[in-house]
Design a protein around this motif. Structure first.
Motif, mmCIF file in Angstrom:
data_model
loop_
_atom_site.group_PDB
_atom_site.id
_atom_site.type_symbol
_atom_site.label_atom_id
_atom_site.label_comp_id
_atom_site.label_asym_id
_atom_site.label_seq_id
_atom_site.Cartn_x
_atom_site.Cartn_y
_atom_site.Cartn_z
ATOM 1 N N ARG A 43 22.178 -39.877 13.716
ATOM 2 C CA ARG A 43 23.567 -40.280 13.969
ATOM 3 C C ARG A 43 24.554 -39.212 13.528
ATOM 4 O O ARG A 43 25.533 -38.928 14.231
ATOM 5 C CB ARG A 43 23.872 -41.599 13.254
ATOM 6 N N GLN A 44 24.306 -38.607 12.354
ATOM 7 C CA GLN A 44 25.258 -37.633 11.814
ATOM 8 C C GLN A 44 25.284 -36.329 12.604
ATOM 9 O O GLN A 44 26.335 -35.695 12.732
ATOM 10 C CB GLN A 44 24.947 -37.360 10.340
ATOM 11 N N ILE A 45 24.133 -35.921 13.132
ATOM 12 C CA ILE A 45 24.119 -34.728 13.994
ATOM 13 C C ILE A 45 24.955 -34.995 15.242
ATOM 14 O O ILE A 45 25.734 -34.134 15.688
ATOM 15 C CB ILE A 45 22.671 -34.348 14.374
ATOM 16 N N ALA A 46 24.813 -36.188 15.812
ATOM 17 C CA ALA A 46 25.583 -36.536 17.005
ATOM 18 C C ALA A 46 27.083 -36.582 16.697
ATOM 19 O O ALA A 46 27.903 -36.057 17.459
ATOM 20 C CB ALA A 46 25.110 -37.893 17.543
ATOM 21 N N LEU A 47 27.444 -37.181 15.565
ATOM 22 C CA LEU A 47 28.854 -37.277 15.196
ATOM 23 C C LEU A 47 29.469 -35.909 14.897
ATOM 24 O O LEU A 47 30.595 -35.626 15.321
ATOM 25 C CB LEU A 47 29.006 -38.203 13.983
ATOM 26 N N ALA A 48 28.734 -35.082 14.165
ATOM 27 C CA ALA A 48 29.252 -33.751 13.827
ATOM 28 C C ALA A 48 29.415 -32.903 15.087
ATOM 29 O O ALA A 48 30.423 -32.199 15.259
ATOM 30 C CB ALA A 48 28.312 -33.062 12.835
ATOM 31 N N GLY A 200 36.783 -33.379 3.250
ATOM 32 C CA GLY A 200 37.029 -32.997 4.626
ATOM 33 C C GLY A 200 36.185 -33.861 5.532
ATOM 34 O O GLY A 200 35.706 -34.921 5.138
ATOM 35 N N GLN A 201 36.005 -33.417 6.774
ATOM 36 C CA GLN A 201 35.184 -34.171 7.714
ATOM 37 C C GLN A 201 33.720 -34.089 7.297
ATOM 38 O O GLN A 201 33.221 -33.010 6.966
ATOM 39 C CB GLN A 201 35.388 -33.623 9.126
ATOM 40 N N PRO A 202 33.004 -35.198 7.292
ATOM 41 C CA PRO A 202 31.619 -35.196 6.815
ATOM 42 C C PRO A 202 30.683 -34.352 7.673
ATOM 43 O O PRO A 202 30.812 -34.325 8.899
ATOM 44 C CB PRO A 202 31.230 -36.680 6.868
ATOM 45 N N ASN A 203 29.799 -33.657 7.001
ATOM 46 C CA ASN A 203 28.738 -32.875 7.639
ATOM 47 C C ASN A 203 29.261 -31.773 8.564
ATOM 48 O O ASN A 203 28.606 -31.390 9.529
ATOM 49 C CB ASN A 203 27.788 -33.799 8.407
ATOM 50 N N LEU A 204 30.445 -31.282 8.235
ATOM 51 C CA LEU A 204 31.024 -30.154 8.959
ATOM 52 C C LEU A 204 31.446 -29.083 7.968
ATOM 53 O O LEU A 204 31.828 -29.387 6.836
ATOM 54 C CB LEU A 204 32.227 -30.593 9.787
ATOM 55 N N LEU A 205 31.368 -27.842 8.405
ATOM 56 C CA LEU A 205 31.749 -26.709 7.564
ATOM 57 C C LEU A 205 32.840 -25.913 8.265
ATOM 58 O O LEU A 205 32.685 -25.518 9.424
ATOM 59 C CB LEU A 205 30.528 -25.817 7.301
ATOM 60 N N LYS A 206 33.958 -25.705 7.563
ATOM 61 C CA LYS A 206 35.046 -24.897 8.110
ATOM 62 C C LYS A 206 35.007 -23.517 7.455
ATOM 63 O O LYS A 206 34.983 -23.405 6.238
ATOM 64 C CB LYS A 206 36.389 -25.573 7.864
ATOM 65 N N LEU A 207 35.014 -22.496 8.280
ATOM 66 C CA LEU A 207 34.948 -21.124 7.800
ATOM 67 C C LEU A 207 36.166 -20.338 8.274
ATOM 68 O O LEU A 207 36.671 -20.567 9.371
ATOM 69 C CB LEU A 207 33.676 -20.432 8.324
ATOM 70 N N VAL A 208 36.598 -19.429 7.444
ATOM 71 C CA VAL A 208 37.666 -18.501 7.808
ATOM 72 C C VAL A 208 37.063 -17.106 7.851
ATOM 73 O O VAL A 208 36.560 -16.601 6.839
ATOM 74 C CB VAL A 208 38.834 -18.544 6.800
ATOM 75 N N CYS A 229 27.045 -28.880 9.180
ATOM 76 C CA CYS A 229 26.520 -28.659 7.828
ATOM 77 C C CYS A 229 26.121 -30.017 7.251
ATOM 78 O O CYS A 229 26.942 -30.729 6.682
ATOM 79 C CB CYS A 229 27.566 -27.984 6.945
ATOM 80 N N LEU A 230 24.860 -30.383 7.437
ATOM 81 C CA LEU A 230 24.368 -31.684 6.977
ATOM 82 C C LEU A 230 24.256 -31.694 5.460
ATOM 83 O O LEU A 230 23.534 -30.893 4.874
ATOM 84 C CB LEU A 230 23.002 -31.978 7.602
ATOM 85 N N ARG A 231 25.010 -32.605 4.830
ATOM 86 C CA ARG A 231 24.974 -32.749 3.374
ATOM 87 C C ARG A 231 24.348 -34.097 3.037
ATOM 88 O O ARG A 231 24.792 -35.143 3.524
ATOM 89 C CB ARG A 231 26.386 -32.672 2.789
ATOM 90 N N LEU A 232 23.353 -34.080 2.197
ATOM 91 C CA LEU A 232 22.633 -35.305 1.863
ATOM 92 C C LEU A 232 23.561 -36.361 1.271
ATOM 93 O O LEU A 232 23.477 -37.544 1.617
ATOM 94 C CB LEU A 232 21.489 -34.996 0.892
ATOM 95 N N ALA A 233 24.447 -35.943 0.375
ATOM 96 C CA ALA A 233 25.355 -36.892 -0.270
ATOM 97 C C ALA A 233 26.244 -37.594 0.755
ATOM 98 O O ALA A 233 26.492 -38.802 0.655
ATOM 99 C CB ALA A 233 26.213 -36.178 -1.307
#
Length: 286
Positions: A43-48, A200-208, A229-233
């Motif tokens: 589910r989280q991969i689909a949402l991210a 921030g938004q779950p399981n996502l990574l923002k990079l600059v 960026c899947l985070r277990l927590a």
């Protein structure tokens, strides 16, 4: 005063039986946890991916043909399915690495089979060596090492899934290729180790990312990128059933820590008693 060695060994035997019971509980708890985690990761991969394709880079996603969008979605679903399959395999594989755990699992399976047999057969089984002797090498330290391997495997699987999802998004042109794949993987790996929730938004990574401008006279360009960026927590936080199963595992881990302390104390006590007995056996008065 030191207690008799037989009494200490009786305590150790009781501790070993308790360790075996806790090990079965841990095995069952992780089995349920992995099943729930596999479903949650899908589910989280689909949402991210949905957030990246529709919120971060909608124009890039719209630039794909209908078939390309379907292929991307199917590939992302496959990543989730692979994670579920890998998690299901981890528990069995980890048991094989630890012979004491494997023997315990075999003894448990045999016990379930025996429960379905006749009373006469059960009485015959009782005369055979007990399951305690089959798991005599099972110690709290074994359990701690086993749990450590399971948790490490979870982290590796989530990292690999994040990298694969990002690779698919880059190949289809959703994610920018300005960021080298190895650098993206390193950033995801570093971010996955954090336990922060709600930043921030779950399981996502923002990079600059800072890139050089075509004209060297101009300032460098700053580009913001987003990646999976899947985070277990965060996965656990979004799934109450999964979070509850994690709490059960934590309680069992606390039991193991307590058993390890008692186990060490009893072994120390037995060593002292044996040393005193050995001293007395060879001592004589002049």
């Amino acid at each position: 005063m030191t207690r008799p060695i037989k009494q200490i060994e009786a305590d150790l035997a009781m501790l070993s039986a308790t360790v075996a019971t806790v090990a079965e509980e841990i095995s069952s708890a992780y089995g349920k946890y992995f099943q729930l985690l596999g479903e949650s990761v899908q589910r989280q991969i689909a949402l991210a991916s949905y957030q990246i394709c529709t919120q971060a880079y909608p124009d890039s996603f719209l630039g794909l043909s209908f078939n390309q969008r379907q292929k991307l979605q199917q590939s992302l679903r496959e990543v989730g399915k692979q994670v579920k399959a890998q998690l299901e395999l981890v528990l069995e594989t980890s048991k094989k690495v630890n012979p004491a755990i494997a023997e315990l699992d075999e003894a448990s399976s045999e016990a379930e089979t025996n429960s379905e047999e006749t009373q006469e057969t059960q009485e015959t089984e009782e005369k055979s060596p007990s399951s305690a002797s089959e798991t005599e090498d099972l110690t709290p330290e074994n359990l701690i090492q086993w749990i450590t391997r399971l948790e490490a495997a979870i982290a590796e699987i989530l990292q690999a899934a994040s990298s694969e999802a990002n690779r698919l998004l880059q190949e289809t042109g959703i994610l920018s290729n300005k960021l080298p794949n190895k650098l993206l993987e390193a950033a995801v790996q570093a971010e996955e180790s954090t336990e922060a929730i709600g930043g921030g938004q779950p399981n996502l990574l923002k990079l600059v990312v800072e890139t050089e401008a075509p004209d060297s006279a101009k300032d460098a360009q700053i580009t913001q990128l987003m990646a999976v960026c899947l985070r277990l927590a965060e996965i656990e936080f979004a799934a109450p059933a999964l979070s509850a199963q994690r709490n059960q595992i934590r309680e069992l881990q606390a039991k193991v820590a307590k058993l390890q302390k008692q186990y060490s104390q009893k072994h120390r006590e037995r060593s002292v008693a044996q040393a005193e007995a050995a001293w007395r056996s060879c001592w004589y008065e002049d």
